[in-house]
Design a protein around this motif. Sequence first.
Motif, PDB file in Angstrom:
ATOM      1  N   SER A   1       0.809  -1.207   0.000  1.00  0.00           N
ATOM      2  CA  SER A   1       0.000   0.000   0.000  1.00  0.00           C
ATOM      3  C   SER A   1       0.847   1.262   0.000  1.00  0.00           C
ATOM      4  O   SER A   1       0.378   2.331  -0.343  1.00  0.00           O
TER       5      SER A   1
ATOM      6  N   GLU B   1       1.655  -7.194   5.895  1.00  0.00           N
ATOM      7  CA  GLU B   1       1.899  -5.831   6.346  1.00  0.00           C
ATOM      8  C   GLU B   1       1.625  -5.636   7.822  1.00  0.00           C
ATOM      9  O   GLU B   1       2.379  -4.995   8.539  1.00  0.00           O
ATOM     10  N   ARG B   2       0.511  -6.204   8.255  1.00  0.00           N
ATOM     11  CA  ARG B   2       0.064  -5.886   9.593  1.00  0.00           C
ATOM     12  C   ARG B   2       1.041  -6.322  10.678  1.00  0.00           C
ATOM     13  O   ARG B   2       1.270  -5.614  11.647  1.00  0.00           O
ATOM     14  N   SER B   3       1.609  -7.523  10.489  1.00  0.00           N
ATOM     15  CA  SER B   3       2.405  -8.077  11.580  1.00  0.00           C
ATOM     16  C   SER B   3       3.698  -7.298  11.839  1.00  0.00           C
ATOM     17  O   SER B   3       4.202  -7.287  12.954  1.00  0.00           O
TER      18      SER B   3
ATOM     19  N   LEU C   1      -3.195 -15.806   3.826  1.00  0.00           N
ATOM     20  CA  LEU C   1      -4.001 -14.585   3.842  1.00  0.00           C
ATOM     21  C   LEU C   1      -3.582 -13.589   2.767  1.00  0.00           C
ATOM     22  O   LEU C   1      -4.376 -12.736   2.364  1.00  0.00           O
TER      23      LEU C   1
ATOM     24  N   GLU D   1      -1.484  -8.040   1.495  1.00  0.00           N
ATOM     25  CA  GLU D   1      -1.867  -6.895   2.326  1.00  0.00           C
ATOM     26  C   GLU D   1      -2.307  -7.328   3.709  1.00  0.00           C
ATOM     27  O   GLU D   1      -1.875  -6.797   4.717  1.00  0.00           O
ATOM     28  N   LYS D   2      -3.187  -8.330   3.730  1.00  0.00           N
ATOM     29  CA  LYS D   2      -3.763  -8.683   5.019  1.00  0.00           C
ATOM     30  C   LYS D   2      -2.781  -9.437   5.892  1.00  0.00           C
ATOM     31  O   LYS D   2      -2.744  -9.282   7.099  1.00  0.00           O
ATOM     32  N   GLY D   3      -1.989 -10.293   5.269  1.00  0.00           N
ATOM     33  CA  GLY D   3      -1.120 -11.128   6.084  1.00  0.00           C
ATOM     34  C   GLY D   3       0.181 -10.464   6.488  1.00  0.00           C
ATOM     35  O   GLY D   3       0.550 -10.452   7.644  1.00  0.00           O
TER      36      GLY D   3
END
Length: 485
Positions: A14, A179-181, A172, A175-177
């Motif tokens: 992103s 980046e967040r962690s 996942l 993006e979902k898997g």
Amino acid sequence: MVRADTDSRHGMWSSRLAFILAATGSAVGLGNIWRFPYITAESGGGAFVLIYLLCVLVVGLPIMLAEIIIGRRGRQSPINTLRLLADESHASRLWTLIGWSGMLVGFMILSFYSVIAGWTLSYTTTYVGIIASGSAGLADPQATFGSLLSNPWTLLSWHSLFMVLTMIVVALGVEKGLERSVRILMPLLFALMLILVGYGMSTGYFKEALVYMFEPDFSRITPAVILDAMGQAFFSLSLGMAAIMAYGAYLPRSIPAGGTALTIGLADTGVALVAGLAIFPVAIANGLTTGGGGVGFTFTTLPHAFNVMSFGNWFGLAFFGLLAVAAWTSAISLMESPVAYLVERTRLSRPQAAVLVALGVWLLGIGTVLSFNEWSDYRLFGRNFQENMDFIASNILLPLGGLAIAIFAGWILSRSDTRDELHDMRSSTYALWRWLVRYLSPVLVFLVFLSAIGVLDLSSDEAAAPATEQTDSDSEVLLEDSAES
Ligand code: TRP
């Protein structure tokens, strides 16, 4: 040739920060906090660190940039990216071998990486137990580590859990898997490492640690040590197997690649050095002199510090928990390219492909599980199964992969192709990069290989018997690899 921007079918990062976090998450892992300290100790410190830093600078960073722009130009899994770019350049399709070898190496590395990451999970729960039961600390770090390694079923359970965790994130997707962690947990790990360095300063052995790590003893520089240092540079930066190439495929073209590669390289090297500065004072305080180390170095050394620090058990819990996360974000990158390839070439969905790859890696990992107990006597070239996997992957296949990637970026892609990818780079910086990937990096990697060919057996002796030479008896008690005793 000027390329228009398109999106990868697997998704896109992103923002620039998202890519930096993901690539840094890939680079920063067990390589920095488990592998770097123990290999430094085995190679005797200063000389090794110096060569490692040189390798990062003149070989690692240029190749990282090469991987990023190759991936971005192809926008697919490494194998298909390389096929596309080779076709466009009217070059042989044999260049896709870089991608195939990368997949193989990814399987090999992840198979033992996951077992070691399992240790971090085990230690995390151990510290939960220590805190819950109100006990003072890890009574005998060496014995704790030894008993963990001696039980194949325990090791296998943690290895399985770690593979499941990795599989879930890869399933996942980008993006979902991914980046967040990394967003919150990586800065937290870094802050914690700095606190540990602060503790190291208070041990009274900080100066010795600095000397140990940074005063090069040139008599210790051998071809084997140079090969180790180069392998470590590739391993730590996640280079040579197209992992960063796979990540580059999801990088928007508007983001400058050069500064991004530099940021990732600096962050990774910073964490490794900080990890060394946290661990070596404690190790020296407990009897490390020159040689020594062993696969358990981080796991047997730091608990000594946690035992005497205030809130030490909480630090222990946070440290191993965050190390587990760091290993996780790295493991994801080792799985991404085979999974992306399967999605492109078969009818499998991303989750199905992730399950398949994880299963293969898990099976191969059983060899590593057994190499610390049932199979610890089976040695090839003086190394056990895990050491052979690591040696062949890290010291041989990663540098060879890096060599091929440098040649591809420097000689197969045209000047206008790479300039198009790096159009925002100053022309002097671009010229320097191109010279490095065309000449210096490949030649250096090649020379290190040539000089190391005669000593591959010599290095295996070191691997087989860490901590025997030049180590006093105290440190042997603390540092010898208990699994082998
Ligand atoms: N760089 C990671 C570490 O230091 C491990 C890793 C992740 C890796 N992806 C890789 C190593 C790709 C080599 C190639 O722990």
